[in-house]
Design a protein around this motif. Structure first.
Motif, mmCIF file in Angstrom:
data_model
loop_
_atom_site.group_PDB
_atom_site.id
_atom_site.type_symbol
_atom_site.label_atom_id
_atom_site.label_comp_id
_atom_site.label_asym_id
_atom_site.label_seq_id
_atom_site.Cartn_x
_atom_site.Cartn_y
_atom_site.Cartn_z
ATOM 1 N N MET A 1 0.857 -1.547 -0.131
ATOM 2 C CA MET A 1 0.231 0.062 -0.746
ATOM 3 C C MET A 1 0.715 0.760 -0.373
ATOM 4 O O MET A 1 1.669 1.196 0.025
ATOM 5 N N PRO A 2 0.355 2.583 -0.810
ATOM 6 C CA PRO A 2 1.436 3.238 -0.425
ATOM 7 C C PRO A 2 1.585 3.944 0.260
ATOM 8 O O PRO A 2 0.077 4.177 1.384
ATOM 9 N N LEU A 3 2.202 5.344 1.142
ATOM 10 C CA LEU A 3 2.356 5.597 2.438
ATOM 11 C C LEU A 3 1.527 7.077 1.332
ATOM 12 O O LEU A 3 2.415 8.009 1.152
ATOM 13 N N LEU A 4 1.329 7.956 2.764
ATOM 14 C CA LEU A 4 0.583 9.420 2.372
ATOM 15 C C LEU A 4 0.649 10.423 3.856
ATOM 16 O O LEU A 4 0.641 9.422 4.404
ATOM 17 N N PHE A 5 1.949 10.868 3.319
ATOM 18 C CA PHE A 5 2.395 11.708 4.902
ATOM 19 C C PHE A 5 0.701 13.046 5.334
ATOM 20 O O PHE A 5 1.051 13.902 4.327
ATOM 21 N N SER A 6 0.890 12.795 6.329
ATOM 22 C CA SER A 6 -0.314 14.332 6.312
ATOM 23 C C SER A 6 -0.006 15.551 7.730
ATOM 24 O O SER A 6 0.800 14.354 8.550
ATOM 25 N N LEU A 72 2.527 9.844 9.238
ATOM 26 C CA LEU A 72 2.419 8.311 7.564
ATOM 27 C C LEU A 72 1.220 7.355 7.408
ATOM 28 O O LEU A 72 0.481 6.824 8.266
ATOM 29 N N PHE A 73 0.105 7.518 6.888
ATOM 30 C CA PHE A 73 -0.798 7.417 6.014
ATOM 31 C C PHE A 73 -0.929 6.267 5.454
ATOM 32 O O PHE A 73 -0.371 5.783 4.639
ATOM 33 N N GLU A 74 -1.417 4.651 5.242
ATOM 34 C CA GLU A 74 -1.782 3.884 4.151
ATOM 35 C C GLU A 74 -3.196 4.294 3.631
ATOM 36 O O GLU A 74 -3.787 3.940 4.307
ATOM 37 N N VAL A 75 -2.609 4.183 2.696
ATOM 38 C CA VAL A 75 -3.993 4.537 1.200
ATOM 39 C C VAL A 75 -3.914 3.435 0.216
ATOM 40 O O VAL A 75 -3.017 3.072 0.163
ATOM 41 N N THR A 76 -4.646 3.466 -0.492
ATOM 42 C CA THR A 76 -4.989 2.671 -1.515
ATOM 43 C C THR A 76 -4.198 3.597 -3.160
ATOM 44 O O THR A 76 -4.681 5.138 -2.785
ATOM 45 N N GLU A 77 -4.563 3.412 -4.224
ATOM 46 C CA GLU A 77 -4.031 3.831 -5.406
ATOM 47 C C GLU A 77 -5.100 5.105 -5.295
ATOM 48 O O GLU A 77 -4.807 6.032 -5.916
ATOM 49 N N ASP A 78 -6.033 4.772 -5.181
ATOM 50 C CA ASP A 78 -7.429 5.200 -5.899
ATOM 51 C C ASP A 78 -7.324 6.470 -4.623
ATOM 52 O O ASP A 78 -7.816 8.127 -4.816
#
Length: 110
Positions: A1-6, A72-78
Motif C-alpha cells: 500500500m502507498p503511504l501518504l504523509f499528512s 504517515l497513512f496507509e492508503v490505496t492507489e485510488d
C-alpha cells in the motif's frame, strides 16, 4: 500500500470521511529538511470539508534541523488520486523518505 504523509487537514476525521469514505490508519513520523508555512484556501469545497481558511504547506529547506511532524497513512492507489483532488492547485505531490526510513508521498508547495 502507498503511504501518504499528512501534516495538516488530512489528519482531520471529517476530511478523511468526506475524502476517502473511511478513517485512515497511520503512524506518526517526521519529515526532515522541510519547513512549514500557511496559505489561504479559497476553494469552496476544501473550505467546506476542512472548515479552515488557512492550511499548512511545506517547502524544502535543505536544513536537517527543519522538521515537520505528521502522520504517515496507509492508503490505496485510488485514495492517492482522491487526495490529489482534495489538495488545491498550490500543492504538488512528491515521494520522499521520512526519518523512520519509510518512503511515501507528501504535498508540497509548487
Amino acid at each position: 500500500m502507498p503511504l501518504l504523509f499528512s501534516y495538516g487537514t488530512l489528519q482531520l476525521e471529517q476530511v478523511q470521511i468526506e475524502t476517502f469514505g473511511r478513517l485512515l490508519k497511520g503512524e506518526k513520523d517526521i519529515l526532515e529538511a522541510y519547513q512549514l508555512t500557511m496559505i489561504e484556501i479559497t476553494d469552496p469545497e476544501v473550505l467546506r470539508k476542512s472548515n479552515q481558511q488557512f492550511h499548512p504547506i511545506i517547502s524544502f529547506s535543505g536544513n536537517k534541523k527543519d522538521q515537520v511532524e505528521g502522520v504517515l497513512f496507509e492508503v490505496t492507489e485510488d485514495e492517492i488520486l482522491q487526495a490529489d483532488r482534495y489538495e488545491v492547485d498550490d500543492y504538488k505531490r512528491v515521494e520522499v523518505t521520512f526519518k523512520s526510513g519509510k518512503k511515501g508521498y507528501i504535498y508540497i508547495g509548487k
